[in-house]
Design an enzyme around this catalytic site. Structure first.
Site, PDB file in Angstrom:
ATOM      1  N   GLU A  44       0.679  -1.151  -0.024  1.00  0.00           N
ATOM      2  CA  GLU A  44      -0.081   0.085   0.002  1.00  0.00           C
ATOM      3  C   GLU A  44       0.901   1.232  -0.119  1.00  0.00           C
ATOM      4  O   GLU A  44       0.606   2.268  -0.642  1.00  0.00           O
ATOM      5  CB  GLU A  44      -0.871   0.140   1.051  1.00  0.00           C
ATOM      6  N   GLN A  49       0.768   7.023  -5.196  1.00  0.00           N
ATOM      7  CA  GLN A  49       1.343   7.970  -6.467  1.00  0.00           C
ATOM      8  C   GLN A  49       2.058   7.223  -7.192  1.00  0.00           C
ATOM      9  O   GLN A  49       2.909   7.599  -7.888  1.00  0.00           O
ATOM     10  CB  GLN A  49       2.015   9.022  -5.821  1.00  0.00           C
ATOM     11  N   THR A  50       1.990   5.848  -7.487  1.00  0.00           N
ATOM     12  CA  THR A  50       2.912   5.113  -8.285  1.00  0.00           C
ATOM     13  C   THR A  50       1.943   3.930  -8.716  1.00  0.00           C
ATOM     14  O   THR A  50       1.216   3.368  -8.047  1.00  0.00           O
ATOM     15  CB  THR A  50       3.935   4.453  -7.408  1.00  0.00           C
ATOM     16  N   GLY A  88      10.770   7.311  -5.960  1.00  0.00           N
ATOM     17  CA  GLY A  88      10.409   8.811  -5.661  1.00  0.00           C
ATOM     18  C   GLY A  88       9.613   8.777  -4.422  1.00  0.00           C
ATOM     19  O   GLY A  88       9.588   7.845  -3.508  1.00  0.00           O
ATOM     20  N   TYR A 126      -6.501   6.278   4.383  1.00  0.00           N
ATOM     21  CA  TYR A 126      -6.640   5.243   3.394  1.00  0.00           C
ATOM     22  C   TYR A 126      -5.893   3.962   3.802  1.00  0.00           C
ATOM     23  O   TYR A 126      -6.117   2.798   3.628  1.00  0.00           O
ATOM     24  CB  TYR A 126      -6.285   5.463   2.049  1.00  0.00           C
ATOM     25  N   ASP A 144      -9.399   5.383  -1.790  1.00  0.00           N
ATOM     26  CA  ASP A 144      -8.242   5.899  -2.190  1.00  0.00           C
ATOM     27  C   ASP A 144      -8.832   6.639  -3.721  1.00  0.00           C
ATOM     28  O   ASP A 144     -10.059   6.690  -3.719  1.00  0.00           O
ATOM     29  CB  ASP A 144      -7.320   4.870  -2.634  1.00  0.00           C
ATOM     30  N   CYS A 198     -13.987   0.895 -14.115  1.00  0.00           N
ATOM     31  CA  CYS A 198     -14.512   2.074 -13.823  1.00  0.00           C
ATOM     32  C   CYS A 198     -13.222   3.307 -13.749  1.00  0.00           C
ATOM     33  O   CYS A 198     -13.110   3.946 -12.853  1.00  0.00           O
ATOM     34  CB  CYS A 198     -15.150   2.312 -12.581  1.00  0.00           C
TER      35      CYS A 198
END
Ligand code: SF4
Length: 359
Positions: A44, A49-50, A88, A126, A144, A198
């Site tokens: 997680e 962001q990845t 990152g 989250y 998320d 979705c």
């Protein structure tokens, strides 16, 4: 009542049926009640962001080298940073390490309660909800970006998910919907639906819950939720000093909290608009590390896209006199690849080696 019991039951039946019929085979996917909390948490954190494809090789290397929470907590910081390098968002790595050590000291492992998980560094609502539901089968919601998009469409929630009122409504819907017996499977199924069906451009024709989707019924599935407007990325130039003495290069610890905070890196300076990079570098290295610098040839440059910025890294071959102040280390040039340098500076390693070979 936020969600009618018949609708809730229909969504559970259809979405869990779809999940059980097959989903992407990823190494951090576990059947309910068979999950390894450490690996669920690690995945997680890496996926924040990845993209999945980018996180996969890092996850494999990490779990090979640190197969347990204990192994991670006992590792040297530099080794952990080196394995993270290139992924990152380094604050994630710092928090991961701090949380592993704290969880072990306080609880003897990752705690099985939402409140205790939330109290660990880097575990927001989250991540804590995902770990609690997937690893400990607790009925916690995990919203998320994917889940927010699915719920906004299913329940036709107007407005941007980042707005407080909208976010609170989506979180309340998520809590009302959590499956009591299979909370982890339910959350993973929602996330999977958002990631594979979705999506921003939804594939409603193959959606298992299309019959219950309010946005689709109203023909608004492509409009909801409204697209996020990202501010243009600001350009940032970072001049780096590659200082070599007797086969070793100088690395320093970057200040916590700022750009590439807490990492070992070449001494560097942010270059202002219209400023000369060499001058800025010499000034910063004198001020921060107490070294008199002679800035020589440019060794190379590399660009990196960060969340809010476009980073241009320029490396200069430098000579320095004096002893460096603060946390600094002379690292063999041949070992720089394993020194935990931030990904943005890694292209300079090759340039440093080439320059060395050329004398
Ligand atoms: Fe998303 Fe379309 Fe399914 Fe609605 S019907 S949840 S918009 S994929």
């Amino acid at each position: 009542m936020l969600v009618a019991p018949t609708l809730r039951a229909a969504l559970h039946r259809r979405l869990l049926g779809w999940w059980d019929a097959g989903h992407r085979d990823l190494p951090w996917r576990y059947p309910q009640r068979a999950a390894d909390p450490y690996r669920v948490w690690l995945s997680e954190v890496m996926l924040q962001q990845t993209q999945v494809a980018a996180a996969l090789p890092y996850y494999r290397r990490f779990t090979e080298r640190f197969p347990t929470l204990e192994a991670l907590a006992a590792a040297r910081d530099e080794e952990v940073y080196a394995l993270w390098s290139g992924l990152g968002y380094y604050a994630r790595c710092r928090n991961l390490l701090a949380a592993a050590r704290l969880a072990l000291a306080r609880h003897g492992g990752l705690p099985g309660s939402l409140e205790a998980l939330r109290a660990l560094p880097g575990l927001g609502p989250y991540t804590a909800g995902a770990v609690a539901s997937i690893a400990f089968a607790l009925p916690a919601a995990a919203v998320d970006g994917n889940v927010a998009r699915v719920l906004a469409r299913l329940f036709r929630v107007e407005g941007a998910p980042a707005a407080r009122r909208v976010r609170e409504r989506l979180e309340a819907l998520a809590r009302a919907l959590v499956h009591r017996r299979r909370p982890g499977d339910w959350n993973q199924a929602l996330i999977e639906l958002g990631a594979t069906v979705c999506r921003r451009s939804p594939a409603c024709a193959r959606c298992p819950v299309a019959a219950s989707c309010a946005a689709r019924e109203a023909g608004r599935e492509r409009e909801l939720p409204p697209a996020r407007r990202r501010p243009a990325r600001r350009r940032l130039v970072l001049a780096c000093a590659v200082i070599e003495r007797r086969g070793r290069a100088l690395l320093v610890r970057r200040p916590e909290g700022g750009l590439l905070g807490g990492l070992r890196a070449f001494p560097a300076a942010e270059v202002g608009e219209g400023e000369d990079g060499r001058v800025a570098l010499a000034r910063a290295v004198r001020r921060e590390h107490g070294l008199a610098l002679r800035v020589g040839l440019e060794l190379g440059r590399a660009e990196r896209i960060l969340t809010h910025r476009r980073l241009l890294v320029i490396g200069y071959r430098c000579r320095a006199s004096g002893r460096p102040r603060g946390e600094a280390a002379w690292v063999p040039v041949g070992g720089l690849a394993e020194a935990g340098l931030p990904g943005a500076m890694r292209p300079l390693i090759g340039a440093a080696l080439d320059a060395r070979a050329a004398g």
